[in-house]
Design a protein around this motif. Structure first.
Motif, PDB file in Angstrom:
ATOM      1  N   SER A   1       3.566  -1.862  -5.486  1.00  0.00           N
ATOM      2  CA  SER A   1       2.173  -1.474  -5.688  1.00  0.00           C
ATOM      3  C   SER A   1       1.214  -2.622  -5.387  1.00  0.00           C
ATOM      4  CB  SER A   1       1.962  -0.961  -7.112  1.00  0.00           C
ATOM      5  OG  SER A   1       2.268  -1.973  -8.059  1.00  0.00           O
ATOM      6  N   GLN A   2       1.650  -3.853  -5.616  1.00  0.00           N
ATOM      7  CA  GLN A   2       0.769  -5.010  -5.406  1.00  0.00           C
ATOM      8  C   GLN A   2       0.458  -5.252  -3.934  1.00  0.00           C
ATOM      9  OE1 GLN A   2       2.934  -8.992  -5.691  1.00  0.00           O
ATOM     10  NE2 GLN A   2       4.333  -7.667  -6.832  1.00  0.00           N
ATOM     11  N   MET A   3       1.237  -4.636  -3.027  1.00  0.00           N
ATOM     12  CA  MET A   3       1.031  -4.866  -1.598  1.00  0.00           C
ATOM     13  C   MET A   3      -0.101  -4.016  -1.020  1.00  0.00           C
ATOM     14  SD  MET A   3       4.918  -5.248  -0.134  1.00  0.00           S
ATOM     15  CE  MET A   3       4.318  -5.769   1.493  1.00  0.00           C
ATOM     16  N   GLY A   4      -0.524  -2.990  -1.763  1.00  0.00           N
ATOM     17  CA  GLY A   4      -1.638  -2.186  -1.320  1.00  0.00           C
ATOM     18  C   GLY A   4      -1.368  -1.371  -0.067  1.00  0.00           C
ATOM     19  N   ILE A   5      -0.153  -0.898   0.093  1.00  0.00           N
ATOM     20  CA  ILE A   5       0.199  -0.085   1.255  1.00  0.00           C
ATOM     21  C   ILE A   5       0.760   1.255   0.791  1.00  0.00           C
ATOM     22  CG2 ILE A   5       0.652  -2.029   2.798  1.00  0.00           C
ATOM     23  CD1 ILE A   5       3.573  -1.787   2.196  1.00  0.00           C
TER      24      ILE A   5
ATOM     25  N   MET B   1       0.148  -3.851   8.633  1.00  0.00           N
ATOM     26  CA  MET B   1       1.065  -2.842   8.096  1.00  0.00           C
ATOM     27  C   MET B   1       0.381  -2.101   6.963  1.00  0.00           C
ATOM     28  SD  MET B   1       4.989  -3.277   6.677  1.00  0.00           S
ATOM     29  CE  MET B   1       4.487  -4.303   5.273  1.00  0.00           C
ATOM     30  N   ASP B   2       0.068  -0.832   7.190  1.00  0.00           N
ATOM     31  CA  ASP B   2      -0.627  -0.050   6.166  1.00  0.00           C
ATOM     32  C   ASP B   2       0.272   0.954   5.464  1.00  0.00           C
ATOM     33  OD1 ASP B   2      -0.266   1.586   8.309  1.00  0.00           O
ATOM     34  OD2 ASP B   2      -2.314   2.361   8.364  1.00  0.00           O
ATOM     35  N   LYS B   3       1.492   1.159   5.991  1.00  0.00           N
ATOM     36  CA  LYS B   3       2.429   2.051   5.332  1.00  0.00           C
ATOM     37  C   LYS B   3       3.847   1.674   5.725  1.00  0.00           C
ATOM     38  CE  LYS B   3       2.021   5.643   8.903  1.00  0.00           C
ATOM     39  NZ  LYS B   3       1.671   7.067   9.156  1.00  0.00           N
ATOM     40  N   LEU B   4       4.785   2.049   4.882  1.00  0.00           N
ATOM     41  CA  LEU B   4       6.202   1.833   5.184  1.00  0.00           C
ATOM     42  C   LEU B   4       7.026   2.932   4.541  1.00  0.00           C
ATOM     43  CD1 LEU B   4       7.864   0.590   2.513  1.00  0.00           C
ATOM     44  CD2 LEU B   4       6.627  -1.459   3.118  1.00  0.00           C
ATOM     45  N   LEU B   5       8.225   3.069   5.042  1.00  0.00           N
ATOM     46  CA  LEU B   5       9.149   4.086   4.547  1.00  0.00           C
ATOM     47  C   LEU B   5      10.203   3.430   3.673  1.00  0.00           C
ATOM     48  CD1 LEU B   5      10.563   6.906   4.622  1.00  0.00           C
ATOM     49  CD2 LEU B   5      11.716   6.120   6.711  1.00  0.00           C
ATOM     50  N   VAL B   6      10.359   3.924   2.457  1.00  0.00           N
ATOM     51  CA  VAL B   6      11.496   3.544   1.616  1.00  0.00           C
ATOM     52  C   VAL B   6      12.566   4.603   1.841  1.00  0.00           C
ATOM     53  CG1 VAL B   6      12.363   3.220  -0.720  1.00  0.00           C
ATOM     54  CG2 VAL B   6      10.121   2.326  -0.094  1.00  0.00           C
ATOM     55  N   ALA B   7      13.671   4.188   2.432  1.00  0.00           N
ATOM     56  CA  ALA B   7      14.683   5.134   2.918  1.00  0.00           C
ATOM     57  C   ALA B   7      15.540   5.673   1.783  1.00  0.00           C
ATOM     58  CB  ALA B   7      15.556   4.468   3.982  1.00  0.00           C
ATOM     59  N   THR B   8      14.953   6.569   0.991  1.00  0.00           N
ATOM     60  CA  THR B   8      15.686   7.187  -0.106  1.00  0.00           C
ATOM     61  C   THR B   8      15.071   8.540  -0.429  1.00  0.00           C
ATOM     62  OG1 THR B   8      16.516   6.871  -2.372  1.00  0.00           O
ATOM     63  CG2 THR B   8      14.262   6.168  -1.922  1.00  0.00           C
TER      64      THR B   8
END
Length: 214
Positions: free
Chosen positions: A22-26, A1-8
């Motif tokens: 930020s600590q997840m590096g994505i 998983m290199d990216k995700l959407l924060v639904a806001t």
């Protein structure tokens, strides 16, 4: 998983999520980053139901992992209102509709303070329910709480929503007077997201199962 959407599209909420993740590096995207827009109405009766609806709808549409949150303020003396109506408290019948003279956050706070005028019980809590959904794979959810008191007048400009009138337990400053790092350490959202990161770390180090878990 290199990216995700924060639904806001809420900039304050997105800023906090990006700091916490930020600590997840994505790469953390918002709804404003998506080329095609869809609307998801938050019409459920609980924070969890609203967050689940948003996560699944956006995840299935965009085919991307999604984090969705529903959060709000529950005030003991107001029958736990505004609750799931926190973002639009000014517009609902409970306690009368409040006119929006400036921004909606100010109208919400004005109505809240009006309804609490003369009440001795000022106890309240912030609630956050965060759902992670990986389309056609798995989902999970966490929750966080921050307890405190509602004060008589807004103070501070570092937060958003009801932050200027909420003083957390053990503090003499409002949420809007705290530095971002301190707020994230004690906030409902910070607690829920840290639980989520812990769960994701465990899941991505072990075989996944098709379920939604807490």
């Amino acid at each position: 998983m290199d990216k995700l959407l924060v639904a806001t599209t809420n900039r304050g909420k997105l800023r906090e999520f990006r700091q916490l993740l930020s600590q997840m590096g994505i790469q953390v995207l918002s709804l404003d980053d998506m080329p095609e827009k869809i609307d998801v109405e938050e019409d459920r009766e609980t924070f969890l139901e609203n967050a689940l609806k948003k996560a699944k709808t956006y995840g299935d549409f965009y085919k991307i992992p999604v984090i969705a949150e529903d959060a709000g303020l529950e005030v003991e003396a107001l029958d736990n209102y505004p609750g799931v109506y926190s973002a639009r408290f000014y517009s609902i019948p409970y306690g009368g509709v409040e006119q929006v003279d400036g921004d909606k956050d100010s109208a919400n706070i004005k109505k809240l303070l009006r309804l609490l005028k003369g009440k001795e019980n000022r106890r309240a809590r912030f609630v956050s329910v965060v759902v992670f959904y990986y389309p056609d794979d798995f989902g999970l959810w966490t929750e966080g709480y921050c307890y405190g008191q509602i004060i008589d007048e807004p103070r501070g400009d570092k937060g958003f929503g009801y932050d200027p009138v909420f003083v957390p337990e053990g503090y003499d400053k409002t949420m809007a007077e705290l530095e971002p790092e301190e707020k994230n350490r004690i906030s409902h959202r910070g607690k829920a997201v840290r639980k989520l990161i812990s769960l994701l770390s465990k899941i991505y180090s072990t075989p996944k199962s098709n379920n939604i878990t807490r």
